[in-house]
Scaffold this motif. Structure first.
Motif, PDB file in Angstrom:
ATOM      1  N   LYS A  16       0.849  -1.196   0.000  1.00 47.47           N
ATOM      2  CA  LYS A  16       0.000   0.000   0.000  1.00 47.47           C
ATOM      3  C   LYS A  16       0.879   1.239   0.000  1.00 47.47           C
ATOM      4  O   LYS A  16       2.056   1.172   0.389  1.00 47.47           O
ATOM      5  CB  LYS A  16      -0.909   0.007   1.239  1.00 47.47           C
ATOM      6  CG  LYS A  16      -0.162  -0.055   2.568  1.00 47.47           C
ATOM      7  CD  LYS A  16      -1.113  -0.193   3.732  1.00 47.47           C
ATOM      8  CE  LYS A  16      -0.392  -0.231   5.078  1.00 47.47           C
ATOM      9  NZ  LYS A  16       0.517  -1.393   5.202  1.00 47.47           N
ATOM     10  N   PRO A  17       0.346   2.376  -0.435  1.00 47.78           N
ATOM     11  CA  PRO A  17       1.136   3.612  -0.421  1.00 47.78           C
ATOM     12  C   PRO A  17       1.373   4.102   1.005  1.00 47.78           C
ATOM     13  O   PRO A  17       0.595   3.837   1.907  1.00 47.78           O
ATOM     14  CB  PRO A  17       0.273   4.595  -1.207  1.00 47.78           C
ATOM     15  CG  PRO A  17      -1.116   4.079  -1.074  1.00 47.78           C
ATOM     16  CD  PRO A  17      -1.000   2.582  -1.008  1.00 47.78           C
ATOM     17  N   ASP A  18       2.482   4.811   1.181  1.00 48.99           N
ATOM     18  CA  ASP A  18       2.822   5.348   2.504  1.00 48.99           C
ATOM     19  C   ASP A  18       3.895   6.420   2.320  1.00 48.99           C
ATOM     20  O   ASP A  18       5.085   6.123   2.274  1.00 48.99           O
ATOM     21  CB  ASP A  18       3.330   4.233   3.417  1.00 48.99           C
ATOM     22  CG  ASP A  18       3.532   4.682   4.862  1.00 48.99           C
ATOM     23  OD1 ASP A  18       3.657   5.899   5.094  1.00 48.99           O
ATOM     24  OD2 ASP A  18       3.585   3.810   5.757  1.00 48.99           O
ATOM     25  N   ALA A  19       3.465   7.676   2.235  1.00 49.78           N
ATOM     26  CA  ALA A  19       4.401   8.771   1.987  1.00 49.78           C
ATOM     27  C   ALA A  19       5.347   9.005   3.153  1.00 49.78           C
ATOM     28  O   ALA A  19       6.496   9.411   2.965  1.00 49.78           O
ATOM     29  CB  ALA A  19       3.635  10.059   1.677  1.00 49.78           C
ATOM     30  N   ILE A  77      10.356   3.624  -3.276  1.00 52.25           N
ATOM     31  CA  ILE A  77       9.933   4.952  -2.799  1.00 52.25           C
ATOM     32  C   ILE A  77       8.890   5.543  -3.728  1.00 52.25           C
ATOM     33  O   ILE A  77       7.875   6.089  -3.288  1.00 52.25           O
ATOM     34  CB  ILE A  77      11.161   5.877  -2.665  1.00 52.25           C
ATOM     35  CG1 ILE A  77      12.032   5.430  -1.482  1.00 52.25           C
ATOM     36  CG2 ILE A  77      10.727   7.337  -2.493  1.00 52.25           C
ATOM     37  CD1 ILE A  77      13.376   6.123  -1.398  1.00 52.25           C
ATOM     38  N   ALA A  78       9.113   5.428  -5.038  1.00 54.75           N
ATOM     39  CA  ALA A  78       8.148   5.965  -6.000  1.00 54.75           C
ATOM     40  C   ALA A  78       6.792   5.289  -5.857  1.00 54.75           C
ATOM     41  O   ALA A  78       5.739   5.935  -5.936  1.00 54.75           O
ATOM     42  CB  ALA A  78       8.679   5.802  -7.420  1.00 54.75           C
ATOM     43  N   GLN A  79       6.797   3.991  -5.622  1.00 53.28           N
ATOM     44  CA  GLN A  79       5.535   3.263  -5.473  1.00 53.28           C
ATOM     45  C   GLN A  79       4.842   3.593  -4.155  1.00 53.28           C
ATOM     46  O   GLN A  79       3.609   3.648  -4.083  1.00 53.28           O
ATOM     47  CB  GLN A  79       5.783   1.763  -5.573  1.00 53.28           C
ATOM     48  CG  GLN A  79       6.180   1.325  -6.975  1.00 53.28           C
ATOM     49  CD  GLN A  79       6.447  -0.169  -7.055  1.00 53.28           C
ATOM     50  OE1 GLN A  79       5.648  -0.927  -7.584  1.00 53.28           O
ATOM     51  NE2 GLN A  79       7.572  -0.588  -6.512  1.00 53.28           N
ATOM     52  N   LYS A  83      -0.291   7.642  -5.269  1.00 55.22           N
ATOM     53  CA  LYS A  83      -1.638   7.714  -4.696  1.00 55.22           C
ATOM     54  C   LYS A  83      -1.606   7.677  -3.171  1.00 55.22           C
ATOM     55  O   LYS A  83      -2.524   7.166  -2.520  1.00 55.22           O
ATOM     56  CB  LYS A  83      -2.510   6.572  -5.219  1.00 55.22           C
ATOM     57  CG  LYS A  83      -2.679   6.577  -6.729  1.00 55.22           C
ATOM     58  CD  LYS A  83      -3.500   5.399  -7.195  1.00 55.22           C
ATOM     59  CE  LYS A  83      -3.617   5.390  -8.712  1.00 55.22           C
ATOM     60  NZ  LYS A  83      -4.376   4.215  -9.204  1.00 55.22           N
ATOM     61  N   SER A  84      -0.529   8.186  -2.607  1.00 61.20           N
ATOM     62  CA  SER A  84      -0.382   8.111  -1.151  1.00 61.20           C
ATOM     63  C   SER A  84      -1.181   9.199  -0.464  1.00 61.20           C
ATOM     64  O   SER A  84      -1.024  10.376  -0.777  1.00 61.20           O
ATOM     65  CB  SER A  84       1.087   8.248  -0.770  1.00 61.20           C
ATOM     66  OG  SER A  84       1.234   8.233   0.632  1.00 61.20           O
ATOM     67  N   PRO A  85      -2.045   8.827   0.495  1.00 66.70           N
ATOM     68  CA  PRO A  85      -2.762   9.845   1.276  1.00 66.70           C
ATOM     69  C   PRO A  85      -1.838  10.468   2.304  1.00 66.70           C
ATOM     70  O   PRO A  85      -0.829   9.874   2.694  1.00 66.70           O
ATOM     71  CB  PRO A  85      -3.874   9.043   1.949  1.00 66.70           C
ATOM     72  CG  PRO A  85      -3.277   7.683   2.103  1.00 66.70           C
ATOM     73  CD  PRO A  85      -2.399   7.475   0.898  1.00 66.70           C
ATOM     74  N   THR A 106       5.862  13.725   5.805  1.00 63.90           N
ATOM     75  CA  THR A 106       6.271  13.452   4.434  1.00 63.90           C
ATOM     76  C   THR A 106       7.290  14.481   3.967  1.00 63.90           C
ATOM     77  O   THR A 106       7.461  15.535   4.562  1.00 63.90           O
ATOM     78  CB  THR A 106       5.063  13.470   3.480  1.00 63.90           C
ATOM     79  OG1 THR A 106       4.472  14.774   3.503  1.00 63.90           O
ATOM     80  CG2 THR A 106       4.029  12.443   3.890  1.00 63.90           C
ATOM     81  N   ASP A 107       7.955  14.162   2.869  1.00 66.40           N
ATOM     82  CA  ASP A 107       8.920  15.078   2.260  1.00 66.40           C
ATOM     83  C   ASP A 107       8.215  15.793   1.118  1.00 66.40           C
ATOM     84  O   ASP A 107       7.943  15.195   0.070  1.00 66.40           O
ATOM     85  CB  ASP A 107      10.120  14.284   1.744  1.00 66.40           C
ATOM     86  CG  ASP A 107      11.172  15.166   1.083  1.00 66.40           C
ATOM     87  OD1 ASP A 107      10.938  16.380   0.965  1.00 66.40           O
ATOM     88  OD2 ASP A 107      12.219  14.627   0.687  1.00 66.40           O
TER      89      ASP A 107
END
Length: 293
Positions: A16-19, A77-79, A83-85, A106-107
């Motif tokens: 899953k996304p995770d910024a 990192i890109a993945q 769509k990361s909340p 997040t950065d």
């Protein structure tokens, strides 16, 4: 010559996304002991190596492998950013996406500068620096530095492993941990062989004549702390690690020297001294007329 094959050494797909975690991974990509450092460190060591054969081939080969690790982490990192909340629910914060990103850990430059991608920076956004690289030309010094880099890197990856429950991320970290295990052992083995074969030895550089050292302090532990337990260590008595001396212990320094007087560089550096300003100004004018640069 370099040729890029568009496949990864190991799968690099998060669940899953995770910024926030993407920012954390930047440390082992672009930090001091990240994959960019070791990849280029090994390449520069190979380019600068003075002898052909297995050691040069070893360093070239591992340097190329580490470039693949850079690619896997950048891809991960890109993945993670896709769509990361932001993960912030307070309306007051969410109204300002920039503030929300900072509060969320997040950065923001991953989005603003890299378009939701990885950057050659550490987890605080500090740019990667070429000064991180160690490539001295002395193989024992370099291989020892390499082992240290792999140790520091493995410590950081191990900490990151416990900061996520994402199975896809953990799969990648598990692979990187295993390769760090191999590389630590490999560099230690190579360093040991250098000593066993008499190619290099401690102290580095071993071909500098120790007769030119100050023989009174070259194996002496000088305790510059009020802690006393260091006197009980094997570095304070007995044979030295390199087998070329005997350790001794002394509480405090065994040498002292008076502090020299302050320096007085050219007055046109405009440093303040005890001389009157008018005197220094005159001296500078004279030197200018004499073309003394």
């Amino acid at each position: 010559m370099y040729f890029h094959k568009q496949e990864l050494q190991f799968k690099s797909t998060p669940d899953k996304p995770d910024a926030v975690y993407a920012r954390k991974l930047q440390e082992v990509l672009g930090g001091q002991y990240g994959e960019i450092t070791v990849a280029l460190q090994y390449q520069f060591q190979a380019w600068n190596m003075h002898m052909p054969g297995k050691y040069r081939d070893l360093v070239f080969g591992i340097g190329a492998e580490e470039m693949g690790h850079v690619e896997m982490l950048a891809t991960m990192i890109a993945q993670l950013l896709e769509k990361s909340p932001l993960g912030i629910t307070e309306d007051a914060v969410q109204d300002d996406p920039t503030v929300a990103a900072i509060v969320g850990g997040t950065d923001v430059q991953q989005g603003i500068v890299a378009g939701a991608g990885a950057r050659p920076v550490d987890s605080n956004g500090n740019p990667w620096q070429g000064s991180f690289i160690t490539a001295s030309g002395n193989l024992l010094a370099d291989f020892t530095a390499n082992a240290n880099a792999e140790m520091q890197g493995r410590v950081q990856v191990a900490r990151l492993y416990h900061q996520t429950d994402d199975a896809g991320v953990r799969d990648l970290l598990s692979f990187l941990l295993a390769r760090d295990t191999m590389h630590q052992n490999m560099w230690a083995t190579a360093a040991a062989e250098l000593r066993e074969k008499g190619i290099e030895d401690f102290p580095v550089p071993s071909n500098f004549p120790q007769a030119k050292e100050n023989q009174e302090v070259n194996y002496q532990y000088l305790n510059f702390s009020d802690g006393k337990e260091a006197a009980n260590g094997p570095w304070a008595s007995g044979p030295s690690f390199d087998g070329k001396g005997e350790y001794t212990y002394h509480d405090g320094p065994t040498t002292t020297s008076p502090m020299p007087p302050p320096t007085h560089p050219d007055v046109r550096f405009y440093g303040t001294t005890e001389l009157p300003n008018v005197v220094e100004k005159t001296a500078g004018t004279v030197q200018d007329k004499l073309n003394k640069e």
